[in-house]
Design an enzyme around this catalytic site. Structure first.
Site, PDB file in Angstrom:
ATOM      1  N   LYS A 182       0.905  -1.162   0.000  1.00 24.36           N
ATOM      2  CA  LYS A 182       0.000   0.000   0.000  1.00 24.36           C
ATOM      3  C   LYS A 182       0.936   1.201   0.000  1.00 24.36           C
ATOM      4  O   LYS A 182       1.564   1.515   1.005  1.00 24.36           O
ATOM      5  CB  LYS A 182      -0.882  -0.032   1.246  1.00 24.36           C
ATOM      6  CG  LYS A 182      -2.145   0.815   1.130  1.00 24.36           C
ATOM      7  CD  LYS A 182      -1.892   2.293   0.927  1.00 24.36           C
ATOM      8  CE  LYS A 182      -1.945   3.072   2.225  1.00 24.36           C
ATOM      9  NZ  LYS A 182      -1.635   4.511   2.021  1.00 24.36           N
ATOM     10  N   GLY A 239       5.443   3.862  10.666  1.00 21.42           N
ATOM     11  CA  GLY A 239       4.727   5.135  10.703  1.00 21.42           C
ATOM     12  C   GLY A 239       4.324   5.498  12.107  1.00 21.42           C
ATOM     13  O   GLY A 239       5.059   5.229  13.064  1.00 21.42           O
ATOM     14  N   SER A 240       3.131   6.071  12.244  1.00 25.08           N
ATOM     15  CA  SER A 240       2.702   6.608  13.534  1.00 25.08           C
ATOM     16  C   SER A 240       2.181   5.511  14.456  1.00 25.08           C
ATOM     17  O   SER A 240       1.791   4.431  14.006  1.00 25.08           O
ATOM     18  CB  SER A 240       1.590   7.635  13.320  1.00 25.08           C
ATOM     19  OG  SER A 240       0.443   6.988  12.815  1.00 25.08           O
ATOM     20  N   GLY A 243      -1.517   4.841  13.563  1.00 26.53           N
ATOM     21  CA  GLY A 243      -1.677   4.027  12.356  1.00 26.53           C
ATOM     22  C   GLY A 243      -1.323   2.576  12.616  1.00 26.53           C
ATOM     23  O   GLY A 243      -2.074   1.654  12.251  1.00 26.53           O
ATOM     24  N   GLY A 244      -0.196   2.355  13.272  1.00 31.22           N
ATOM     25  CA  GLY A 244       0.243   0.983  13.554  1.00 31.22           C
ATOM     26  C   GLY A 244      -0.771   0.249  14.417  1.00 31.22           C
ATOM     27  O   GLY A 244      -1.126  -0.904  14.140  1.00 31.22           O
ATOM     28  N   GLU A 263       6.533  -0.685  13.111  1.00 37.36           N
ATOM     29  CA  GLU A 263       7.579   0.123  13.754  1.00 37.36           C
ATOM     30  C   GLU A 263       6.981   1.505  13.934  1.00 37.36           C
ATOM     31  O   GLU A 263       6.583   2.144  12.960  1.00 37.36           O
ATOM     32  CB  GLU A 263       8.812   0.152  12.852  1.00 37.36           C
ATOM     33  CG  GLU A 263      10.016   0.758  13.519  1.00 37.36           C
ATOM     34  CD  GLU A 263      10.763   1.663  12.580  1.00 37.36           C
ATOM     35  OE1 GLU A 263      11.292   1.196  11.560  1.00 37.36           O
ATOM     36  OE2 GLU A 263      10.800   2.872  12.874  1.00 37.36           O
ATOM     37  N   CYS A 300      13.017   7.863  12.829  1.00 37.83           N
ATOM     38  CA  CYS A 300      12.455   7.238  14.034  1.00 37.83           C
ATOM     39  C   CYS A 300      13.553   6.991  15.054  1.00 37.83           C
ATOM     40  O   CYS A 300      13.275   6.673  16.202  1.00 37.83           O
ATOM     41  CB  CYS A 300      11.755   5.952  13.671  1.00 37.83           C
ATOM     42  SG  CYS A 300      12.762   4.919  12.679  1.00 37.83           S
ATOM     43  N   GLU A 390       6.554  11.347  21.313  1.00 40.58           N
ATOM     44  CA  GLU A 390       7.444  11.659  20.196  1.00 40.58           C
ATOM     45  C   GLU A 390       7.036  12.977  19.550  1.00 40.58           C
ATOM     46  O   GLU A 390       5.859  13.183  19.248  1.00 40.58           O
ATOM     47  CB  GLU A 390       7.370  10.523  19.165  1.00 40.58           C
ATOM     48  CG  GLU A 390       8.297  10.685  17.992  1.00 40.58           C
ATOM     49  CD  GLU A 390       8.150   9.563  16.952  1.00 40.58           C
ATOM     50  OE1 GLU A 390       9.168   9.051  16.508  1.00 40.58           O
ATOM     51  OE2 GLU A 390       7.006   9.214  16.598  1.00 40.58           O
TER      52      GLU A 390
HETATM   53  N1  LIG Z   1       8.465   6.417  14.140  1.00 39.04           N
HETATM   54  C1  LIG Z   1       8.578   6.441  12.840  1.00 39.04           C
HETATM   55  O1  LIG Z   1       9.337   5.712  12.256  1.00 39.04           O
HETATM   56  C2  LIG Z   1       7.746   7.339  12.050  1.00 39.04           C
HETATM   57  C3  LIG Z   1       6.731   8.059  12.648  1.00 39.04           C
HETATM   58  N2  LIG Z   1       5.932   8.847  11.913  1.00 39.04           N
HETATM   59  C4  LIG Z   1       4.838   9.575  12.604  1.00 39.04           C
HETATM   60  O2  LIG Z   1       3.661   9.476  11.836  1.00 39.04           O
HETATM   61  C5  LIG Z   1       3.135  10.773  11.568  1.00 39.04           C
HETATM   62  C6  LIG Z   1       2.426  10.756  10.237  1.00 39.04           C
HETATM   63  O3  LIG Z   1       3.278  10.229   9.273  1.00 39.04           O
HETATM   64  P1  LIG Z   1       2.855   9.102   8.282  1.00 39.04           P
HETATM   65  O4  LIG Z   1       4.059   8.585   7.649  1.00 39.04           O
HETATM   66  O5  LIG Z   1       1.808   9.585   7.358  1.00 39.04           O
HETATM   67  O6  LIG Z   1       2.302   7.926   9.226  1.00 39.04           O
HETATM   68  P2  LIG Z   1       0.897   7.258   9.320  1.00 39.04           P
HETATM   69  O7  LIG Z   1       0.966   6.269  10.404  1.00 39.04           O
HETATM   70  O8  LIG Z   1      -0.194   8.258   9.400  1.00 39.04           O
HETATM   71  O9  LIG Z   1       0.721   6.487   7.933  1.00 39.04           O
HETATM   72  C7  LIG Z   1       1.581   5.425   7.529  1.00 39.04           C
HETATM   73  C8  LIG Z   1       0.835   4.554   6.538  1.00 39.04           C
HETATM   74  O10 LIG Z   1      -0.215   3.856   7.182  1.00 39.04           O
HETATM   75  C9  LIG Z   1      -1.469   4.161   6.607  1.00 39.04           C
HETATM   76  N3  LIG Z   1      -2.430   4.277   7.695  1.00 39.04           N
HETATM   77  C10 LIG Z   1      -2.323   5.086   8.783  1.00 39.04           C
HETATM   78  N4  LIG Z   1      -3.386   4.925   9.584  1.00 39.04           N
HETATM   79  C11 LIG Z   1      -4.169   3.983   9.018  1.00 39.04           C
HETATM   80  C12 LIG Z   1      -5.409   3.383   9.370  1.00 39.04           C
HETATM   81  N5  LIG Z   1      -6.065   3.735  10.479  1.00 39.04           N
HETATM   82  N6  LIG Z   1      -5.919   2.456   8.552  1.00 39.04           N
HETATM   83  C13 LIG Z   1      -5.277   2.097   7.411  1.00 39.04           C
HETATM   84  N7  LIG Z   1      -4.112   2.643   7.029  1.00 39.04           N
HETATM   85  C14 LIG Z   1      -3.562   3.570   7.804  1.00 39.04           C
HETATM   86  C15 LIG Z   1      -1.268   5.460   5.854  1.00 39.04           C
HETATM   87  O11 LIG Z   1      -2.164   5.570   4.793  1.00 39.04           O
HETATM   88  C16 LIG Z   1       0.169   5.318   5.404  1.00 39.04           C
HETATM   89  O12 LIG Z   1       0.241   4.526   4.245  1.00 39.04           O
HETATM   90  C17 LIG Z   1       4.336  11.674  11.674  1.00 39.04           C
HETATM   91  O13 LIG Z   1       3.994  12.991  11.957  1.00 39.04           O
HETATM   92  C18 LIG Z   1       5.091  11.017  12.772  1.00 39.04           C
HETATM   93  O14 LIG Z   1       4.568  11.428  14.001  1.00 39.04           O
HETATM   94  C19 LIG Z   1       6.108   8.932  10.563  1.00 39.04           C
HETATM   95  C20 LIG Z   1       7.114   8.256   9.912  1.00 39.04           C
HETATM   96  C21 LIG Z   1       8.027   7.402  10.619  1.00 39.04           C
HETATM   97  O1  LIG Z   2      18.069   5.943  10.996  1.00 31.09           O
HETATM   98  C1  LIG Z   2      17.854   5.234  10.021  1.00 31.09           C
HETATM   99  O2  LIG Z   2      18.692   5.024   9.145  1.00 31.09           O
HETATM  100  C2  LIG Z   2      16.521   4.575   9.865  1.00 31.09           C
HETATM  101  C3  LIG Z   2      15.489   5.329  10.595  1.00 31.09           C
HETATM  102  C4  LIG Z   2      14.161   4.728  10.462  1.00 31.09           C
HETATM  103  O3  LIG Z   2      14.016   3.543  10.463  1.00 31.09           O
HETATM  104  C5  LIG Z   2      13.005   5.581  10.309  1.00 31.09           C
HETATM  105  O4  LIG Z   2      13.124   6.786  10.516  1.00 31.09           O
HETATM  106  O5  LIG Z   2      11.929   5.062   9.952  1.00 31.09           O
END
Ligand SMILES: NC(=O)C1=CN([C@@H]2O[C@H](COP(=O)(O)OP(=O)(O)OC[C@H]3O[C@@H](n4cnc5c(N)ncnc54)[C@H](O)[C@@H]3O)[C@@H](O)[C@H]2O)C=CC1
Ligand SMILES: O=C(O)CCC(=O)C(=O)O
Length: 520
Positions: A182, A239-240, A243-244, A263, A300, A390
């Site tokens: 997706k 992602g968030s 979402g997770g 993650e 992350c 975070e």
């Molecule tokens: N810890 C980490 O590695 C990361 C954390 N984030 C956090 O996530 C926030 C938003 O960034 P996004 O990348 O858009 O993350 P997100 O979690 O909103 O989305 C990631 C993916 O999951 C899908 N998704 C999310 N919620 C869903 C649901 N309820 N049902 C079905 N699909 C769903 C979205 O469409 C997208 O493809 C950031 O502001 C940040 O706080 C974002 C990227 C990495």
């Molecule tokens: O620090 C990295 O190289 C990877 C970080 C990571 O996994 C993320 O931000 O989603």
């Protein structure tokens, strides 16, 4: 650029709404709009993946390895068009994206080597003991087989290495699982280019078309339907936390629950030990700012929390950090939504009466995130759980502790983390020895005199950790061990040799290492 998604071999223009890339540096909406998948599209992708599974999972190791390498070659062959599209869609600079492309190819090649090696199959043979008293023993042979079709939700912040052909996809394909991606709506054009590269590799390697599909979703229904689909057997997500957890809930509510490897959030504590601060507070401050502001803080593994004992040496660290941070320009963030969430989180921390603003980076307009460094007391931190949330971006909070006991109490209060970093000198070893058991309980990776950003992709890497850094602390999403997420053991009891898979036949035709009667 064509607005295509890929349902098996077919390039399809979605008809259910659309997603568009937005250049976060300019606010410009990028052409073309990418049509979203209908539930029928998601169903077809799942049906094709299911149909491909049995043939794909029995591909010879060499054939599967060549497939992974072909994906890497095809990604490189897209050339500069891929880098330019990713730059436009994410605001990330060229050098970063070229490096990320190299890492993506490196991941695919690492898994090709792992497939050729065969060690991941965890082969075990306990030959029959017909004469054993009082009862004979059967012939027992174990291998790991792939779980089945996997759905991957790529990350917004790594448009190549954690996206369509990123670590989750590479490890699932290496395990023998068909993959349905997706695509993240923050970089649809980048996703389409990489999706085509994978689709073409499937065809070039003569594999069943259902080995790979990639859809866009204009809402959340198609992605959610895939997680709920009975033919899907595991999910990878970056992602968030919200979402997770939403995907975990869907997976757990199925008649047949499945694993979701999500993650999610991590603030990656950095612990500064007294002797190290005494010896090099200024240098640590400079290194910290470089890690904090890398990629506009959108990692992350970003160092979002610093913990140390009060004193003049800590004040030197704060002064050095403030000086370095004051020179950091505001940096374009990935999407208007991520920028808004960061600005909200940083403002909430700044407004907390128990928090002081120690330093800020330079300001900027639009989607540019301003770096920030806050301080608070250990007592305030221990009282207010919201200070552990975070702030996805270049913001970090220093927790000032009265002594080593208070520092340990702060560490004990933390949620699960991807990384914990220790800055130490020889004189700090006793203090660190006392902290290590606690840190092992909290984090997936414990590192010394460095910062967690920039994850090495290798066999011994762990990019995982206790909840909420991931939904399953037993594994990793980066490095060779990631393949284990998509496997399960099967034991063959008294199976005639002619019917056994090659990896378990008596003559060991693949030459893989096997544990025989518990011995290597
Ligand atoms: N810890 C980490 O590695 C990361 C954390 N984030 C956090 O996530 C926030 C938003 O960034 P996004 O990348 O858009 O993350 P997100 O979690 O909103 O989305 C990631 C993916 O999951 C899908 N998704 C999310 N919620 C869903 C649901 N309820 N049902 C079905 N699909 C769903 C979205 O469409 C997208 O493809 C950031 O502001 C940040 O706080 C974002 C990227 C990495
Ligand atoms: O620090 C990295 O190289 C990877 C970080 C990571 O996994 C993320 O931000 O989603």
């Amino acid at each position: 650029m064509k607005a295509e998604m890929f349902i098996g071999a077919s390039a399809v223009v979605g008809t259910n709404g659309h997603v568009s890339g937005v250049n976060p540096a300019t606010g410009e909406t990028l052409e073309p709009p990418f049509g979203g998948a209908t539930l029928a599209d998601a169903d077809r992708a799942a049906a094709l993946a299911d149909a491909a599974f049995d043939a794909y999972r029995e591909t010879a190791p060499e054939a599967r390895a060549v497939f992974l390498e072909t994906i890497a070659d095809n990604i490189l062959a897209i050339g500069d068009a891929l880098i330019e599209r990713a730059m436009a869609e994410t605001g990330l600079p060229r050098a970063r994206l070229e490096g990320e492309r190299g890492r993506t190819m490196g991941q695919l090649r690492l898994f090709a080597d792992i497939v050729r090696d065969g060690g991941y199959l965890g082969l075990r043979v306990d030959p029959a003991m017909p004469e054993r008293q009082p009862l004979p023993r059967s012939d027992l042979r174990l291998r790991h087989i792939p779980l089945g079709p996997v759905v991957v939700f790529g990350a917004s912040n790594f448009p190549l290495a954690f996206s369509v052909a990123g670590g989750d996809t590479a490890s699932a394909l290496a395990a023998g699982c068909p993959v349905i991606v997706k695509a993240h709506s923050a970089h649809p054009g980048t996703s389409a280019l990489v999706g085509r590269a994978v689709r073409d590799a499937v065809a070039a390697c003569g594999l069943p078309e259902g080995v790979f599909s990639m859809i866009f979703d204009s809402g959340r229904a198609a992605g959610q339907a895939l997680v709920a689909d009975p033919r899907v057997k595991a999910v990878g997500f970056t992602g968030s936390r919200g979402g997770g957890l939403a995907l975990v809930a869907i997976a757990q509510a199925r008649p047949e629950p499945i694993p979701v490897y999500a993650e999610m959030s991590s603030i990656n504590p950095v612990i500064l030990l007294p002797q190290a601060l005494e010896e090099r507070a200024e240098a640590i401050g400079k290194g910290f700012v470089a890690s904090l502001t890398l990629g506009a803080g959108q990692f992350c593994t970003n160092p979002g929390l610093v913990i140390a004992v009060e004193g003049p040496a800590l004040d030197r660290f704060v002064a050095s950090t403030a000086e370095a941070l004051g020179m950091v320009p505001a940096a374009t963030m990935l999407t208007p939504g991520i920028h808004a969430a960061y600005a909200r989180g940083a403002a909430a921390t700044a407004d907390n009466p128990a928090v002081e603003v120690a330093a800020r980076g330079q300001g900027g307009g639009g989607c540019a995130g301003q770096a920030a460094f806050f301080t608070t007391s250990a007592a305030a931190f221990l009282k207010d759980r919201s200070l552990q949330e975070e702030m996805f971006g270049a913001a970090s909070l220093l927790v000032r502790c009265a002594d080593a006991d208070e520092l340990a109490a702060v560490v004990a209060s933390l949620e699960g983390q991807l990384t914990a970093a220790l800055h130490l000198a020889d004189g700090d070893h006793d203090a660190v020895r006392a902290l290590l058991p606690l840190l092992e309980r909290k984090a997936g990776r414990i590192l010394v005199n460095g910062f967690g950003t920039g994850v090495e992709v290798s066999h011994a890497m762990v990019h995982g950790g206790p909840f909420p850094s991931t939904s399953d602390a037993r594994t990793t999403s980066v490095g060779g061990l990631a393949i284990q997420r998509f496997l399960r053991p099967v034991c063959y009891q008294d199976m005639p040799d002619a019917l056994l898979p090659d990896a378990l036949k008596a003559a060991n035709p693949l030459g893989f290492d096997r544990l025989v009667n518990g011995k290597r």
